[in-house]
Design a protein around this motif. Structure first.
Motif, PDB file in Angstrom:
ATOM      1  N   ASN A  50       1.045  -1.282  -0.042  1.00  0.00           N
ATOM      2  CA  ASN A  50      -0.018  -0.093   0.039  1.00  0.00           C
ATOM      3  C   ASN A  50       0.749   1.251  -0.144  1.00  0.00           C
ATOM      4  O   ASN A  50       1.851   1.398   0.882  1.00  0.00           O
ATOM      5  CB  ASN A  50      -0.881  -0.077   1.273  1.00  0.00           C
ATOM      6  N   ASP A  85       1.855   5.263   0.580  1.00  0.00           N
ATOM      7  CA  ASP A  85       1.517   6.322   1.549  1.00  0.00           C
ATOM      8  C   ASP A  85       0.419   7.307   0.671  1.00  0.00           C
ATOM      9  O   ASP A  85       0.814   7.563  -0.470  1.00  0.00           O
ATOM     10  CB  ASP A  85       2.648   7.018   1.855  1.00  0.00           C
ATOM     11  N   HIS A 141      -5.773   2.844  -0.540  1.00  0.00           N
ATOM     12  CA  HIS A 141      -4.531   3.346  -1.021  1.00  0.00           C
ATOM     13  C   HIS A 141      -4.377   2.800  -2.331  1.00  0.00           C
ATOM     14  O   HIS A 141      -4.909   1.656  -2.786  1.00  0.00           O
ATOM     15  CB  HIS A 141      -3.424   2.663  -0.166  1.00  0.00           C
ATOM     16  N   GLU A 143       8.534  -3.553   2.863  1.00  0.00           N
ATOM     17  CA  GLU A 143       7.857  -2.764   3.999  1.00  0.00           C
ATOM     18  C   GLU A 143       8.803  -1.458   4.120  1.00  0.00           C
ATOM     19  O   GLU A 143       8.482  -0.425   4.837  1.00  0.00           O
ATOM     20  CB  GLU A 143       7.638  -3.711   5.160  1.00  0.00           C
ATOM     21  N   ASP A 180       3.292   2.386   2.821  1.00  0.00           N
ATOM     22  CA  ASP A 180       2.558   2.481   4.204  1.00  0.00           C
ATOM     23  C   ASP A 180       2.354   1.271   4.785  1.00  0.00           C
ATOM     24  O   ASP A 180       2.401   1.224   5.798  1.00  0.00           O
ATOM     25  CB  ASP A 180       1.156   3.227   3.918  1.00  0.00           C
ATOM     26  N   SER A 181       2.001   0.002   4.106  1.00  0.00           N
ATOM     27  CA  SER A 181       1.965  -1.186   4.617  1.00  0.00           C
ATOM     28  C   SER A 181       2.024  -2.126   3.762  1.00  0.00           C
ATOM     29  O   SER A 181       1.801  -1.844   2.567  1.00  0.00           O
ATOM     30  CB  SER A 181       0.620  -1.330   5.617  1.00  0.00           C
ATOM     31  N   VAL A 182       2.313  -3.323   4.005  1.00  0.00           N
ATOM     32  CA  VAL A 182       2.405  -4.648   3.404  1.00  0.00           C
ATOM     33  C   VAL A 182       1.538  -5.659   3.611  1.00  0.00           C
ATOM     34  O   VAL A 182       1.613  -5.932   5.088  1.00  0.00           O
ATOM     35  CB  VAL A 182       3.705  -5.004   3.163  1.00  0.00           C
ATOM     36  N   SER A 183       0.847  -6.562   2.944  1.00  0.00           N
ATOM     37  CA  SER A 183      -0.076  -7.459   3.293  1.00  0.00           C
ATOM     38  C   SER A 183       0.011  -8.686   2.398  1.00  0.00           C
ATOM     39  O   SER A 183       0.069  -8.375   1.004  1.00  0.00           O
ATOM     40  CB  SER A 183      -1.717  -6.943   3.519  1.00  0.00           C
TER      41      SER A 183
END
Length: 294
Positions: free
Chosen positions: A64, A66, A120, A141, A147-150
């Protein structure tokens, strides 16, 4: 072994099948039912393994971006992600596209976010191998403006837990079915031997070897297994062809697929023939041992 002796053994095995017609039919029926069930268990297990492999091979990482990142920042992020070790492919997905996916997956109630989309922009990362996924996710990351990782590691873990239990249950049931078939074949041949016990005793007394006496019964068991495998092979092809034809249009848009009909039927056919013949011969060995101890 001389050709004449081998011909005699084949002739005797067929005579025995004919003489014990009812029990032969019962044994062939038992093998048929057993191999039908074994075939369907194999189809299930092999395709569960295939789908699990497809899931593992298609684990994607969502990075995601930022919300404050500019287009220039996003381009820089993409270049950095592509440089990471173990990355196969990086694809951009806008927040509007992500919202469409969410609406499709979870329903129209998410349409209210179209006016003010809180999602995002995302870079979808594909790893070169399943073992690279976690390593790539941790590296992504640390990239600036991420912003974030999934990624669906938990889902993959659950899939493989299910696969593991399907394997255990399938192997147990197949073993139980084969033992049942072996028991029925063994009993059939015991009856055949019992009705010819005087003949077996005479052969022993005049010097016939155990191998000479055993061969017709071994062949009889092999014929029972062979004939019992014919219907399961045909039924497996027919049923799997219909299932494949029904399922593949649904799976076509996804990354998942069933094993091709030719490959599956080939595996099941060879396995059914081998199992049928070997179980039949082993059942014969078990049943004749007692009568050869004179």
């Amino acid at each position: 072994m001389k050709p004449r002796t081998l011909t005699r053994h084949f002739r005797e095995s067929f005579k025995s099948l004919h003489r014990n017609g009812l029990m032969t039919f019962a044994a062939i029926s038992a093998v048929t039912v057993t191999l039908v069930l074994v075939g369907f268990f194999m189809i299930t297990m092999l395709n569960v393994n295939k789908l699990a492999t497809d899931v593992e091979d298609n684990v994607k990482i969502n990075a995601n971006i930022d919300l404050a990142a500019t287009k220039k920042d996003e381009a820089k992020v993409e270049k950095e992600l592509q440089k990471l070790t173990g990355v196969e492919k990086v694809t951009f997905s806008s927040k509007n596209n992500e919202l469409k996916k969410m609406i499709k997956a979870y329903g129209d109630s998410f349409e209210l976010f179209e006016q003010s989309n809180p999602l995002h922009d995302v870079y979808v990362i594909e790893a070169k191998t399943p073992s690279d996924v976690e390593k790539v996710a941790l590296a992504a990351e640390k990239v600036t403006n991420i912003d974030s990782v999934s990624y669906n590691a938990k889902t993959v873990g659950k899939v493989f837990d299910v696969v593991k239990w399907v394997r255990y249950i399938g192997v147990f049931l197949i073993a139980a079915l084969l033992l049942t078939a072996m028991f029925l074949i063994s009993n059939t041949i015991k009856i055949a031997i019992y009705s010819r016990r005087t003949e077996v005793e005479i052969q022993k007394l005049v010097g016939a070897t155990n191998g000479f006496i055993r061969w017709p019964f071994l062949l009889e068991g092999a014929w029972i297994g062979l004939f019992g495998a014919i219907i399961p092979i045909g039924l497996t092809w027919l049923v799997y062809y219909q299932v494949y034809k029904w399922m593949m249009p649904t799976l076509a848009p996804t990354y998942y697929s069933l094993l091709p009909v030719g490959q599956m039927v080939g595996i099941v056919s060879i396995t059914a023939l081998l199992i049928g013949i070997l179980v039949g011969m082993f059942g014969s060995v078990l049943s004749i041992r007692k009568f050869l101890k004179i």
